[in-house]
Write an enzyme that holds these catalytic residues in place. Structure first.
Site, PDB file in Angstrom:
ATOM      1  N   ASP A 107       0.804  -1.222   0.000  1.00  0.00           N
ATOM      2  CA  ASP A 107       0.000   0.000   0.000  1.00  0.00           C
ATOM      3  C   ASP A 107       0.840   1.278   0.000  1.00  0.00           C
ATOM      4  O   ASP A 107       0.288   2.385   0.050  1.00  0.00           O
ATOM      5  CB  ASP A 107      -0.980  -0.011   1.177  1.00  0.00           C
ATOM      6  CG  ASP A 107      -2.096  -1.015   0.944  1.00  0.00           C
ATOM      7  OD1 ASP A 107      -2.502  -1.180  -0.222  1.00  0.00           O
ATOM      8  OD2 ASP A 107      -2.544  -1.658   1.910  1.00  0.00           O
ATOM      9  N   ASP A 109      -6.353  -5.538  -4.765  1.00  0.00           N
ATOM     10  CA  ASP A 109      -6.196  -4.118  -4.414  1.00  0.00           C
ATOM     11  C   ASP A 109      -4.910  -3.527  -4.994  1.00  0.00           C
ATOM     12  O   ASP A 109      -4.809  -2.322  -5.228  1.00  0.00           O
ATOM     13  CB  ASP A 109      -6.152  -3.931  -2.891  1.00  0.00           C
ATOM     14  CG  ASP A 109      -7.067  -4.866  -2.111  1.00  0.00           C
ATOM     15  OD1 ASP A 109      -7.369  -5.950  -2.613  1.00  0.00           O
ATOM     16  OD2 ASP A 109      -7.459  -4.511  -0.991  1.00  0.00           O
ATOM     17  N   GLY A 152      -6.590 -19.361  -4.987  1.00  0.00           N
ATOM     18  CA  GLY A 152      -7.212 -18.119  -4.562  1.00  0.00           C
ATOM     19  C   GLY A 152      -7.833 -18.271  -3.185  1.00  0.00           C
ATOM     20  O   GLY A 152      -8.243 -19.376  -2.804  1.00  0.00           O
ATOM     21  N   ARG A 177     -15.512  -4.691  -2.945  1.00  0.00           N
ATOM     22  CA  ARG A 177     -14.455  -3.685  -3.086  1.00  0.00           C
ATOM     23  C   ARG A 177     -13.294  -4.203  -3.919  1.00  0.00           C
ATOM     24  O   ARG A 177     -12.637  -3.440  -4.626  1.00  0.00           O
ATOM     25  CB  ARG A 177     -13.982  -3.177  -1.723  1.00  0.00           C
ATOM     26  CG  ARG A 177     -13.189  -1.891  -1.866  1.00  0.00           C
ATOM     27  CD  ARG A 177     -13.119  -1.050  -0.614  1.00  0.00           C
ATOM     28  NE  ARG A 177     -12.414  -1.649   0.482  1.00  0.00           N
ATOM     29  CZ  ARG A 177     -12.977  -2.110   1.582  1.00  0.00           C
ATOM     30  NH1 ARG A 177     -14.290  -2.059   1.735  1.00  0.00           N
ATOM     31  NH2 ARG A 177     -12.252  -2.644   2.548  1.00  0.00           N
ATOM     32  N   TRP A 208     -11.703  -2.257  -6.910  1.00  0.00           N
ATOM     33  CA  TRP A 208     -10.263  -1.948  -7.083  1.00  0.00           C
ATOM     34  C   TRP A 208      -9.790  -2.385  -8.466  1.00  0.00           C
ATOM     35  O   TRP A 208      -8.993  -1.707  -9.117  1.00  0.00           O
ATOM     36  CB  TRP A 208      -9.416  -2.657  -6.025  1.00  0.00           C
ATOM     37  CG  TRP A 208      -9.502  -2.192  -4.595  1.00  0.00           C
ATOM     38  CD1 TRP A 208      -9.575  -2.991  -3.492  1.00  0.00           C
ATOM     39  CD2 TRP A 208      -9.462  -0.832  -4.083  1.00  0.00           C
ATOM     40  NE1 TRP A 208      -9.598  -2.230  -2.341  1.00  0.00           N
ATOM     41  CE2 TRP A 208      -9.526  -0.910  -2.671  1.00  0.00           C
ATOM     42  CE3 TRP A 208      -9.379   0.421  -4.688  1.00  0.00           C
ATOM     43  CZ2 TRP A 208      -9.516   0.236  -1.853  1.00  0.00           C
ATOM     44  CZ3 TRP A 208      -9.379   1.551  -3.875  1.00  0.00           C
ATOM     45  CH2 TRP A 208      -9.443   1.458  -2.486  1.00  0.00           C
TER      46      TRP A 208
HETATM   47  N1  GLY Z   1      -7.009  -2.325   0.470  1.00  0.00           N
HETATM   48  C1  GLY Z   1      -7.649  -2.767   1.652  1.00  0.00           C
HETATM   49  C2  GLY Z   1      -9.116  -2.617   1.600  1.00  0.00           C
HETATM   50  O1  GLY Z   1      -9.679  -2.275   0.582  1.00  0.00           O
HETATM   51  O2  GLY Z   1      -9.722  -2.866   2.623  1.00  0.00           O
END
Ligand code: GLY
Length: 395
Positions: free
Chosen positions: A112, A173, A231, A245, A249
């Site tokens: 990140d 992500d 996975g 999410r 992403w």
């Molecule tokens: N990248 C971590 C989340 O989306 O929670």
């Protein structure tokens, strides 16, 4: 990428017309964002909002989380849209903490670094030419490439590289962390950053995207042989479901790689991901926290919706004018945005210091469930800025 199926859009009429979103309603939404930022400016000058709220209020914490830059990024957006110095000064004052963090290696064992340094330092450099910001972001890029495994051609997401639970694990992500590396290649002329980012993007497309155009949250690779393993979810409902999410992403992340790498397969596959996402939205257009749910009492994730708006808009921009999906994605993005504006802000929660209600950080982790999430606030603001002005990406 032929192996990935395209569902098309099942309810095409839903997104055929331009939704009724007036410039006035968008401007009012931005005013609301600015008021919230103004109220937070003193508290979040030397401190940062926690990743998610508690009872819709973000606690103030040090620059130790993966999410600090979403607040700094909001300050840069506010500066761009208003030209007001107070936002620039607060964002600039925070740069020292990003420099210290990278120099001290505080909580830097993470991919990140891309989120953290794109929205703080790269944004600062792009908007103001700040040299400290540029050097700091390059240091972050150097740490990020240390997480790359040559044989597996992936960047490990989390933890120490020797941690047996995390070794060789990539996550969807990460697509959003790659622009830091593309930018570093441009800044330095060194192709290593580009190659690492692009190789990772290709591996993510190959292994994190399933045949039905949904995504795994995480995927393990054998880093010694380069072999794909399996996975597994971390924040989704199940290993074989699609964490909303994560899909968001991906929808935003792959077009970002396309901008730098011009690989048409990344856009072609992204259309399939967008269609999968849109086909699973409930009537008010805001996804549940996992796309396995399309109705019922489970929580929505407004933050995933906000990310998806930006991703759909970016995908649309990269399609030829003749592609009918271009208009559909723009319409869908605006429809989701309209729903966020009308039904998902903190307007009715006046004590909140956040922007979007009904986000979910991690349902399996029982963390930030039905709360504000700081990235949701950032992408909501980015989405508004995108539709109101010609915006040059920080990514
Ligand atoms: N990248 C971590 C989340 O989306 O929670």
């Amino acid at each position: 990428m032929e192996r990935v199926r395209d569902e098309g859009i099942k309810e095409l009429e839903r997104y055929r017309d331009l939704p009724d979103v007036t410039a006035g309603s968008l401007e009012a939404a931005v005013q609301y964002v600015l008021e919230k930022i103004d109220n937070n400016l003193a508290v979040f000058a030397a401190k940062f909002p926690a990743p998610c709220s508690r009872n819709n209020i973000y606690p103030a914490i040090d620059n130790i989380e993966w999410t600090s830059s979403f607040w700094t990024g909001m300050l840069w957006l506010a500066y761009e849209i208003t030209g007001r110095e107070c936002y620039r000064q607060t964002a600039e004052a925070q740069l020292a903490s990003y420099a210290k963090r990278i120099n001290d290696k505080t909580a830097t064992d993470t991919h990140d670094l891309g989120f953290l340094y794109s929205l703080s330092c790269v944004a600062a450099y792009k908007l103001t030419g700040n040299e400290l910001a540029k050097q700091t972001a390059l240091k972050a890029a150097n740490l990020l490439i240390n997480r790359y495994f040559e044989k597996a051609r992936i960047i490990q997401a989390w933890g120490n590289l020797n941690d047996p639970n995390q070794r060789g694990r990539m996550i969807i992500d990460c697509c959003m962390n790659l622009p830091l590396l593309y930018w570093a290649s441009i800044m330095t002329g060194d192709a290593r950053y580009f190659n690492i980012a692009f190789n990772h993007a290709r591996q993510a497309a190959t292994y994190l995207i399933r045949e039905d155009a949904s995504t795994y949250h995480t995927f393990y690779m054998n880093v010694d042989t380069g072999e794909p393993l399996y996975g597994k979810t971390a924040q989704g409902y199940a290993d074989n479901s699609c964490w909303a999410r994560g899909q968001a992403w991906a929808i935003y992340g792959f077009p970002l790689s396309y901008i730098y790498a011009h690989d048409p397969e990344l856009i072609a596959i992204n259309k399939k991901l967008c269609n999968y996402f849109l086909n699973r939205l409930p009537q008010d257009e805001i996804c549940y926290w996992d796309l396995i749910f399309t109705g019922g009492p489970e929580e929505r994730d407004s933050s995933a919706a906000a990310i998806a708006v930006c991703g759909l808009l970016e995908t649309a921009k990269r399609l030829p004018l003749s592609d009918p999906y271009r208009r559909i994605y723009e319409n869908a993005a605006l429809k989701i945005l309209k729903s966020l504006i009308e039904n998902y802000t903190t307007k009715n929660v006046p004590e909140s210091n956040g922007l979007l209600v009904h986000g979910v950080y991690s349902k399996p982790g029982n963390l930030g469930v039905d709360e504000c999430c700081i990235w949701g606030d950032y992408f909501y603001f980015e989405a508004l800025v995108r539709v109101l002005k010609h915006w040059r990406l920080y990514w």
